[in-house]
Design an enzyme around this catalytic site. Structure first.
Site, short mmCIF file in Angstrom:
data_model
loop_
_atom_site.label_atom_id
_atom_site.label_comp_id
_atom_site.label_asym_id
_atom_site.label_seq_id
_atom_site.Cartn_x
_atom_site.Cartn_y
_atom_site.Cartn_z
N LYS A 124 0.68 -1.17 -0.16
CA LYS A 124 0.10 -0.25 0.30
C LYS A 124 1.15 1.26 -0.20
O LYS A 124 2.09 1.75 0.75
CB LYS A 124 -1.02 0.55 1.12
N GLU A 200 9.94 0.70 10.69
CA GLU A 200 11.08 2.54 10.03
C GLU A 200 9.89 3.29 10.50
O GLU A 200 9.49 3.99 10.20
CB GLU A 200 11.61 2.13 8.70
N CYS A 234 13.58 10.70 6.29
CA CYS A 234 13.24 10.20 7.69
C CYS A 234 15.19 10.20 8.66
O CYS A 234 14.99 10.60 10.17
CB CYS A 234 12.87 8.66 7.90
N GLU A 331 10.31 15.45 15.78
CA GLU A 331 10.91 15.60 14.68
C GLU A 331 9.22 16.38 13.81
O GLU A 331 8.61 16.97 13.32
CB GLU A 331 10.42 14.18 14.11
P1 NAP Z 1 2.40 7.70 8.19
O1 NAP Z 1 0.87 9.16 9.16
O2 NAP Z 1 2.74 7.45 9.94
O3 NAP Z 1 1.65 7.11 7.60
C1 NAP Z 1 2.03 6.23 6.58
C2 NAP Z 1 1.58 4.87 6.08
O4 NAP Z 1 0.64 4.23 6.92
C3 NAP Z 1 0.77 5.20 4.59
O5 NAP Z 1 0.64 4.93 4.23
C4 NAP Z 1 -0.90 5.81 5.76
O6 NAP Z 1 -1.74 5.89 4.61
C5 NAP Z 1 -0.66 4.30 6.47
N1 NAP Z 1 -2.02 4.46 7.60
C6 NAP Z 1 -2.25 5.22 8.20
N2 NAP Z 1 -3.09 4.81 9.29
C7 NAP Z 1 -2.79 3.48 9.15
C8 NAP Z 1 -3.08 2.21 10.12
N3 NAP Z 1 -4.38 2.78 11.11
N4 NAP Z 1 -3.14 1.22 9.77
C9 NAP Z 1 -2.12 0.64 8.95
N5 NAP Z 1 -2.01 1.96 7.44
C10 NAP Z 1 -1.50 2.47 8.09
O7 NAP Z 1 3.36 8.85 8.35
P2 NAP Z 1 3.64 9.75 7.45
O8 NAP Z 1 3.61 11.06 7.53
O9 NAP Z 1 3.43 8.69 5.64
O10 NAP Z 1 5.76 9.75 6.97
C11 NAP Z 1 5.62 10.49 7.56
C12 NAP Z 1 6.82 9.52 9.00
O11 NAP Z 1 7.19 8.33 8.10
C13 NAP Z 1 7.69 10.41 9.87
O12 NAP Z 1 7.83 10.03 10.85
C14 NAP Z 1 9.01 9.46 9.02
O13 NAP Z 1 10.31 9.68 9.70
C15 NAP Z 1 8.80 8.41 8.62
N6 NAP Z 1 10.11 7.67 8.33
C16 NAP Z 1 10.35 6.88 8.58
C17 NAP Z 1 11.35 6.46 8.19
C18 NAP Z 1 12.24 5.00 8.69
O14 NAP Z 1 12.57 4.43 7.61
N7 NAP Z 1 12.84 5.06 9.71
C19 NAP Z 1 11.37 6.58 6.17
C20 NAP Z 1 10.76 7.81 5.76
C21 NAP Z 1 9.70 8.10 6.70
P3 NAP Z 1 -2.06 7.43 4.11
O15 NAP Z 1 -1.98 7.22 2.80
O16 NAP Z 1 -4.16 7.08 4.89
O17 NAP Z 1 -1.49 8.04 4.83
#
Ligand code: NAP
Length: 429
Positions: A124, A200, A234, A331
């Site tokens: 997804k 991650e 990230c 962050e």
């Molecule tokens: P997010 O809000 O956690 O969303 C990530 C993914 O999860 C999206 O595809 C989102 O769908 C989905 N999601 C949301 N609610 C869910 C649920 N209840 N069950 C399953 N999936 C669900 O994060 P983001 O805002 O997209 O990304 C930013 C964050 O990612 C930051 O905190 C960043 O640090 C972190 N990040 C970490 C890494 C690493 O390698 N550690 C790399 C990149 C980013 P939608 O399409 O609906 O939003």
């Protein structure tokens, strides 16, 4: 069963290599789509978003025929001889849920390891950046990957992501995203069928700059540590600790460099800094800046939306940031440099402040003193430590966080274990 069949076909038919070749043939198209979809400047999209994705598929394609177990002699004292051998088996159907900051690269980091180990996947993408994943699906068909092995399922996290977490036939969920959603996913995976999970998650990575650093490099890489991919990174350095005696010079050089950055159309090859990914994210970043000002940090540069159409945010610098402040702890995921001073020579003091975080994704240190660099790298509580460099991820280096930045590794040999199970077979003879 599908997994076993796939393991053979992927191993011996070179299809992952063909997929990487096709991605390379289409790299300019992929980079253009990625740039339009995510706001990444085209040059970076081509080199990093797409370039590293191709390298990742090539790297893991090389692992397909090297997934091996061990032979372990056991109970040697008994009259009968015994031997255990282990087999590494695929898990079956795996789900992958990814964020919007590096849409294709996040897909590649997880999918390539998942496929190389003989699994099938349902991925997804983030709602706001589904396009390169769909192009990738098209290329995977051209590469001859059998139907049903790679499934791209766009949709919302609350609906599609949640359903994948709850699904009784999925055996593993690989997630990249925020810490709160990661926790929610882990709970759902446990309550449904105790799926294997790797997470991650977010970070607030400290970067420590000592006065004995190579200043030119520290300025250049210190800027890259924050402003790379407009801060939507990230491992972005969420907090810079700069030794007092070089603090003012460092800051004034950073501001001078920011003024040279060209902000504009991400498809223009000369642009350095594109728009933020989407409106809600830009608004969150502006609130973050307001919070910093309200708490008494000095907003030295930027902090506003750029006066032109689109979600452009000024590269921003905060100084005099104190440890208790929101912007010191949380962050931003945007182009916001958060700088604090530390007293000259206070290595243990700055380490304590750098580690005083629930996150542990990455970290960095700049110094010419190798003993100090090693001392600091051993004590930093983070899954990655960069010494005199930053953002240097590589397909062969395991990548993943400590503490509330998650667990499990992407990339490198370690990533294979995230998509395998070990079976022990014991023989008496
Ligand atoms: P997010 O809000 O956690 O969303 C990530 C993914 O999860 C999206 O595809 C989102 O769908 C989905 N999601 C949301 N609610 C869910 C649920 N209840 N069950 C399953 N999936 C669900 O994060 P983001 O805002 O997209 O990304 C930013 C964050 O990612 C930051 O905190 C960043 O640090 C972190 N990040 C970490 C890494 C690493 O390698 N550690 C790399 C990149 C980013 P939608 O399409 O609906 O939003």
């Amino acid at each position: 069963m599908v997994s076993e069949v796939m393991f053979c076909s992927l191993t011996y038919c070179g299809r992952p290599v063909r997929l990487a070749d096709l991605m390379e043939e289409h790299q300019e198209e992929l980079a253009t789509i990625e740039s339009i979809d995510s706001g990444a400047v085209y040059t970076l999209a081509l080199k990093t978003h797409v370039g590293m994705s191709i390298q990742t598929f090539r790297y893991f394609a090389g692992w397909c025929d090297k997934i091996q177990g061990k032979t372990i002699p056991i109970n040697q004292a008994r009259p009968n001889r015994n031997l255990t051998f282990t087999k590494r088996e695929p898990l079956g159907v795996c789900a992958i849920v990814i964020p919007w900051n590096y849409p294709l690269m996040m897909l590649a980091w997880k999918s390539a390891a998942c496929l190389a180990t003989g699994n099938t996947l349902v991925l997804k993408p983030a709602q706001v950046t589904p396009l390169t994943a769909l192009k990738f699906a098209e290329l995977s068909v051209k590469a001859g990957i059998p139907k049903g092995v790679i499934n791209i399922l766009p949709g919302s996290g609350g609906m599609v992501g949640q359903r994948l977490s709850d699904h009784p036939d999925i055996r593993k969920l690989g997630f990249t995203g925020s810490t709160p959603i990661g926790k929610q996913i882990m709970k759902s995976c446990a309550l449904s069928n105790l799926k294997k999970v790797s997470l991650e998650l977010g970070g607030k990575s400290p970067l420590i700059i000592f006065s004995d650093c190579d200043m030119d490099k520290a300025v250049r890489m210190g800027m890259g540590s924050v402003f790379f991919n407009k801060g939507e990174n990230c491992i972005a350095a969420g907090r810079l600790f700069v030794e007092e005696s070089i603090h003012d010079e460092f800051i004034s050089r950073v501001v001078k460099e920011i003024k040279k950055m060209k902000i504009g159309d991400p498809l223009d090859r000369s642009t350095d800094h594109g728009p933020q990914n989407h409106r809600a994210h830009l608004e969150k970043l502006l609130e973050y800046c307001e919070m910093g000002v309200k708490e008494g940090a000095i907003l030295l540069y930027g902090g506003k939306q750029v006066d032109r159409p689109g979600f452009f945010m000024e590269p921003t610098v905060f100084t005099d940031v104190e440890d208790h402040m929101f912007i010191a702890k949380e962050e931003s995921f945007g182009p916001i440099m958060v700088v604090s001073k530390f007293k000259d020579g206070d290595v243990d003091g700055v380490l304590q402040r750098a580690n005083d975080s629930e996150y542990g994704l990455a970290s960095g240190v700049f110094t010419r003193d190798i003993n100090k660099a090693m001392y600091v790298s051993e004590r930093l509580e983070a899954g990655t430590v960069f010494i005199n460099t930053y953002n240097k991820t590589d397909v062969a280096s395991p990548f993943g966080g400590f503490k509330q930045s998650g667990f499990g590794k992407d990339l490198g040999e370690d990533a294979l274990l995230e998509y395998l199970r070990t079976k022990s077979v014991t023989v008496e003879y």
